[in-house]
Design an enzyme around this catalytic site. Structure first.
Site: not given
Ligand code: RB5
Length: 149
Positions: A97, A131-132, A7-8, A64-69
């Site tokens: 693994h 096993r993995h 993303d941005h 992304c910002g955190t990699g999470i979303g």
């Molecule tokens: C964008 O502001 C931010 O929410 C997105 O990049 C990401 O970190 C979400 O998980």
């Protein structure tokens, strides 16, 4: 072929990874975004994940910002095992693994040098199988509706 997407917020880190892949002489395809304008990570994460799931690309790297979303979005695509990593050990283990076929990183979490190191490790580490393999098969069976009890 490696699928890339961000993303941005992840765009600056994705550009660093593109430079690394150029150095490594590895081919990649960018599924966007290519703009600093605010956008929705799920759109781009899904595009790259579909390319990996279809076999068009062997692996994918997401930012992304955190990699999470963006990893959460990618993991909703059947066949995808996307690992969010912010250290080299996890990046290596996600291959050995978990046979992760996508790597996600947060541009607001890791610096460019650490990200480059993680990507190099992740791209050059093989799945150990054994096993993995059974455990990975169990993860994928959940996608098919299996109840592991
Ligand atoms: C964008 O502001 C931010 O929410 C997105 O990049 C990401 O970190 C979400 O998980």
């Amino acid at each position: 072929m490696i699928a890339l997407a961000s993303d941005h917020a992840g765009l600056p880190l994705k550009k660093e990874i593109m430079a690394l892949l150029d150095d490594m002489k590895l081919e990649y395809k960018d599924y966007g975004t290519d703009s600093a304008a605010s956008c929705d990570y799920a759109v781009f994460g899904q595009r790259a994940a579909k390319a990996v799931a279809s076999g068009e690309c062997e692996r994918g790297i997401l930012c992304c910002g955190t990699g999470i979303g963006i990893s959460l979005a990618a993991n909703k695509v059947r066949g995808i095992r996307c690992a969010v990593c912010s250290d080299c050990f996890s990046a290596k283990m996600s291959r050995q693994h978990n046979d992760a076929n996508m790597l996600a990183m947060g541009a607001r979490v890791v610096g460019g040098e650490l990200a480059r190191m993680m990507v190099e490790i992740w791209l050059t580490t093989e799945f150990e199988g054994g096993r993995h393999q059974r455990r990975v098969d169990q993860i994928m069976a959940i996608e098919g509706g299996a109840d592991l009890g």
